[in-house]
Design a protein around this motif. Structure first.
Motif, PDB file in Angstrom:
ATOM      1  N   ASP A  40     -10.256 -30.363  52.810  1.00  0.00           N
ATOM      2  CA  ASP A  40      -9.771 -30.153  54.170  1.00  0.00           C
ATOM      3  C   ASP A  40     -10.954 -30.091  55.133  1.00  0.00           C
ATOM      4  O   ASP A  40     -11.955 -29.426  54.862  1.00  0.00           O
ATOM      5  CB  ASP A  40      -8.956 -28.863  54.235  1.00  0.00           C
ATOM      6  N   THR A  41     -10.827 -30.776  56.252  1.00  0.00           N
ATOM      7  CA  THR A  41     -11.919 -30.922  57.215  1.00  0.00           C
ATOM      8  C   THR A  41     -12.511 -29.566  57.587  1.00  0.00           C
ATOM      9  O   THR A  41     -11.798 -28.679  58.061  1.00  0.00           O
ATOM     10  CB  THR A  41     -11.413 -31.636  58.479  1.00  0.00           C
ATOM     11  N   GLU A  73     -16.296 -21.584  47.749  1.00  0.00           N
ATOM     12  CA  GLU A  73     -16.654 -22.832  47.072  1.00  0.00           C
ATOM     13  C   GLU A  73     -15.441 -23.713  46.814  1.00  0.00           C
ATOM     14  O   GLU A  73     -15.504 -24.935  46.957  1.00  0.00           O
ATOM     15  CB  GLU A  73     -17.358 -22.500  45.753  1.00  0.00           C
ATOM     16  N   ALA A  74     -14.310 -23.114  46.419  1.00  0.00           N
ATOM     17  CA  ALA A  74     -13.100 -23.900  46.156  1.00  0.00           C
ATOM     18  C   ALA A  74     -12.596 -24.597  47.407  1.00  0.00           C
ATOM     19  O   ALA A  74     -12.038 -25.694  47.338  1.00  0.00           O
ATOM     20  CB  ALA A  74     -12.012 -23.003  45.575  1.00  0.00           C
ATOM     21  N   ARG A  75     -12.803 -23.975  48.566  1.00  0.00           N
ATOM     22  CA  ARG A  75     -12.322 -24.560  49.810  1.00  0.00           C
ATOM     23  C   ARG A  75     -13.284 -25.611  50.354  1.00  0.00           C
ATOM     24  O   ARG A  75     -12.882 -26.662  50.838  1.00  0.00           O
ATOM     25  CB  ARG A  75     -12.123 -23.444  50.850  1.00  0.00           C
ATOM     26  N   HIS A 110      -9.635 -31.450  46.031  1.00  0.00           N
ATOM     27  CA  HIS A 110      -8.386 -31.212  45.313  1.00  0.00           C
ATOM     28  C   HIS A 110      -7.396 -32.323  45.642  1.00  0.00           C
ATOM     29  O   HIS A 110      -7.431 -32.903  46.731  1.00  0.00           O
ATOM     30  CB  HIS A 110      -7.801 -29.838  45.665  1.00  0.00           C
ATOM     31  N   GLY A 111      -6.549 -32.631  44.693  1.00  0.00           N
ATOM     32  CA  GLY A 111      -5.570 -33.694  44.878  1.00  0.00           C
ATOM     33  C   GLY A 111      -4.484 -33.610  43.832  1.00  0.00           C
ATOM     34  O   GLY A 111      -4.554 -32.800  42.900  1.00  0.00           O
ATOM     35  N   CYS A 136     -19.998 -30.750  54.714  1.00  0.00           N
ATOM     36  CA  CYS A 136     -19.585 -30.185  55.992  1.00  0.00           C
ATOM     37  C   CYS A 136     -19.786 -31.187  57.123  1.00  0.00           C
ATOM     38  O   CYS A 136     -20.924 -31.564  57.436  1.00  0.00           O
ATOM     39  CB  CYS A 136     -20.365 -28.901  56.273  1.00  0.00           C
ATOM     40  N   ASP A 137     -18.705 -31.615  57.761  1.00  0.00           N
ATOM     41  CA  ASP A 137     -18.822 -32.572  58.849  1.00  0.00           C
ATOM     42  C   ASP A 137     -19.506 -31.946  60.063  1.00  0.00           C
ATOM     43  O   ASP A 137     -20.257 -32.620  60.771  1.00  0.00           O
ATOM     44  CB  ASP A 137     -17.450 -33.125  59.227  1.00  0.00           C
TER      45      ASP A 137
END
Length: 734
Positions: free
Chosen positions: A245-246, A290-292, A297-298, A347-348
């Motif tokens: 997720d962005t 870390e998981a986020r 994930h998919g 990280c964008d």
């Protein structure tokens, strides 16, 4: 004795002979591919051919069938295999089952309607392949978070509008290719993978979902109260590609509540770790830390999941659990400030800040990198952003597959799983329809083009493939590796290909060669220099042997007098899916796209007076302003020439050093006010402006690609060759 045996063979029916042949073939394939040898002498262990998870067979179907003949100690079912094993306590029980169930036809709605079992004795049985790893760091799973009554109430409260719904309701609901989607609070914009923070939806958050948010906050695991909800409805067989997720859009916790059905969500770490996590109905999963931010994930699109069996007397082996309709509620909190997480590589926000800083400081984004961060900046600026900007036009020049790549694909066994790493517009995904071919690319725009063509593709970085290890039979990676700016990153890209290959699997890699003339024969890239000069595109970088694209575009140029010729380069772009930065256009580097989050270039770009998206072009380097030894780095409104380590290559000439920038000239035609286009090429070119994009390349010398493929280990070069200005290697994983 021989006569008796002959008489016995004659007594076999036609069906029995056919069954014997199939069993012999099955035993041969097991020995060849999996190293499993059968035994002529009876043992306690039976191999059940055609009775595996790959055939859609459940452990719950096999257990009562084999228990009828004696005490079963264990049933072993392996993921992705068309066979399983039954372990009896006593040999005579195994013999009885073998004799009575040989050729037994299984009838079950989960797989093929007719499945005939072939039984053989084996001397040993592999262990159950159950992933016992801990959950990814920061992942919290709460089972039975809500009861069945609230689950039913939530599902009944979700209304899906039909085609006659109002514009407002339709904007909140979308039917994507793989699922149905609805939003509350803020709409998630899939075109940008972000949200409009200043444009909340008028209806706000429904009260019932607000109560669920209250319960989520009561867990103490979530710091920021969610104000955005995305509802996804998945039919059996539908899924969602691996993603993160962005960062810039949402705060730390990503929260998902599963309704209606279980599903296996798969988490992948950049180092290759892969952890499947079973999400039961009514369970809540919270991704933090870390998981986020680091793990992708998919959900794999399939109609069932391989999960631990609930059967208590078979030692908790694996079984196949069919999916039903699943509705997920994803709660997120809108982020109001740039993300400052500990994972800048994903990280964008931080990547974009690094790019802006590099531009403002005249950082040598056009110089050879001396660190991992500089390498990432160089590739972001002179690879990812460029291809993201020109994706549609890039795709327009990609039509005909290269013959030797097609030959490699056509020699693969039917049913092979093939990954195209850096698939571009997917021109190789449909070469051999008997293969199961999947593509991945850094450019979301190119992946969208693949999907429009009904190909399977997802967005991914070639350095961190979200694919489980040893899961594909073959890989192709065409014109991608030469875009990585350090030896370590090129090695990492090859290591990722090796990691996902099965043992014995093969990969084909193409890279651009230093040697554009070999055995006194020029490559098409050099041959076309005279033709290109005639239409004044001598500096357009056709960096491949795709002569068909060159000829087609040159003929179009001659016929139409068109001043909007894109250079027909073959390399599959690996554009950045996270290129969403907001960068001041006056700080663009060498006409690389400064507004990183731009959309696809328009088909009508040639008719605009500015960039491909119709905006004015500020401080864009024109063709006659490009120097041979430097790039123009705009600062404010002034252009200053800066000598850099990386030279700008003059297209269609011999290479003088391995690391360089190759221009892509995109013509933007001015409106002459004369109606129809003039046939006078000179007049047309005077009315045209050329936007110059510079792409980084490392061109390979002879033998360099072979050494790269061997140095990663666990590989064996099958063949290497030179193909019209490209070095090519086929290697096999040991």
């Amino acid at each position: 004795m021989a006569s008796a045996e002959s008489q016995e063979k004659k007594k076999l029916s036609k069906a029995e002979k056919k069954a014997a042949r199939k069993q012999a073939k099955s035993q041969h394939l097991l020995l060849k591919h999996d190293g499993i040898a059968t035994s002529e002498t009876p043992t306690k262990f039976l191999l059940i051919g055609n009775g595996g998870l790959l055939n859609g067979i459940q452990q719950e179907l096999l257990a009562p069938l084999f228990k009828h003949y004696g005490q079963v100690e264990e049933i072993v079912m392996l993921p992705g295999k068309p066979y399983s094993f039954v372990c009896y306590r006593e040999i005579d029980r195994a013999i009885k089952a073998h004799d009575n169930l040989q050729g037994y036809v299984l009838r079950d709605g989960l797989g093929p309607t007719n499945i005939r079992m072939y039984l053989s004795y084996v001397t040993q049985v592999p262990k159950n392949s159950i992933n016992c790893e801990n959950l990814p760091a920061g992942l919290i799973l709460i089972e039975d978070f809500i009861d069945q009554s609230l689950e039913r109430e939530l599902l009944e409260s979700i209304t899906w509008e039909d085609g006659s719904a109002t514009c407002e309701s339709q904007s909140a609901q979308q039917s994507l290719k793989h699922r149905r989607v609805k939003h509350h609070g803020y709409e998630f914009l899939y075109s940008t993978n972000n949200i409009d923070k200043d444009n909340p939806m008028p209806d706000g958050m429904p009260a019932l979902f607000g109560q669920v948010i209250d319960d989520i906050m009561a867990t103490g695991h979530v710091q920021c109260r969610p104000d955005q909800l995305t509802i996804n409805q998945y039919q059996p067989g539908q899924g969602i590609p691996p993603h993160i997720d962005t960062h810039s859009a949402f705060e730390d916790a990503i929260i998902a509540l599963s309704l209606g059905s279980q599903v296996l969500m798969e988490f992948s770490h950049p180092d290759g770790r892969h952890i499947p996590v079973l999400l039961p109905p009514r369970s809540l999963v919270i991704m933090t830390g870390e998981a986020r931010y680091l793990w992708s994930h998919g959900i794999t699109p399939r109609k069932g999941d391989i999960v631990p069996s609930a059967t208590t007397d078979t030692k908790g082996g694996l079984t196949l659990m069919p999916r039903s309709v699943r509705t997920s509620l994803t709660f997120r909190a809108i982020r109001r400030e740039p993300c400052k997480c500990d994972y800048p590589s994903r990280c964008d926000s931080q990547q974009n800040q690094t790019i802006v800083k590099a531009i403002q400081e005249h950082n040598p984004s056009a110089s050879l990198p001396t660190s991992e961060q500089e390498a990432a900046v160089l590739e972001q600026t002179h690879v990812h952003q460029v291809y993201d900007r020109i994706a549609e036009h890039f795709s327009d020049t990609r039509h005909k597959p290269w013959p030797r790549v097609a030959e490699f694909l056509n020699k693969l066994a039917p049913g092979s799983v093939v990954m195209d790493v850096g698939c571009g517009n997917g021109k190789y995904l449909g070469v051999n329809r008997s293969l199961y071919t999947i593509g991945c690319d850094r450019s979301q725009h190119l992946v969208d083009i693949c999907r429009q063509r009904q190909f399977q593709a997802f967005t991914s970085d070639a350095l961190e493939l979200p694919v489980r290890s040893a899961s594909v039979d073959a890989c192709i990676c065409i014109a991608v590796i030469h875009h990585f700016s350090t030896q370590a990153r090129r090695e990492k890209a090859v290591q990722e290909i090796v990691r996902i290959l099965n043992s014995g699997g093969q990969a084909l890699i193409y890279v651009w060669a230093v040697e554009q003339e070999r055995n006194k024969k020029k490559s098409n890239y050099l041959k076309d220099s005279k033709t290109s000069d005639k239409v004044q595109i001598a500096n357009n970088g056709a960096t491949d042997c795709e002569q068909e694209a060159v000829d087609t575009n040159l003929e179009t140029e001659r016929r139409n007098g068109n001043a909007c010729l894109q250079n027909p380069e073959t390399d599959s772009s690996i554009s950045n899916q996270n290129s969403k930065a907001t960068v001041n256009e006056s700080h663009s580097i060498t006409a690389s796209p400064s507004n990183v989050g731009c959309s696809d270039t328009s088909q009508d770009c040639c008719k605009s007076k500015g960039t491909a998206d119709g905006k004015d072009v500020p401080d864009i380097e024109r063709r006659n302003e490009v120097g041979e030894k430097g790039v123009r780095v705009p600062q404010g409104n002034n252009l200053q020439t800066t000598d850099t380590t990386l030279p700008i290559h003059k297209n269609r000439t011999q290479f003088v050093q391995p690391d360089l920038l190759v221009p892509w000239h995109l013509k933007i035609k001015k409106d002459t006010g004369q109606g129809s286009p003039s046939k006078d090429l000179t007049a047309q070119n005077e009315a045209a402006q050329s936007v110059v994009y510079h792409r980084y390349y490392h061109v390979f010398k002879e033998g360099e690609l072979e050494k790269l493929c061997l140095c990663v280990g666990d590989t064996e070069v099958v063949s290497s060759y030179y193909d019209q200005g490209n070095w090519c290697v086929v290697f096999k994983k040991k």
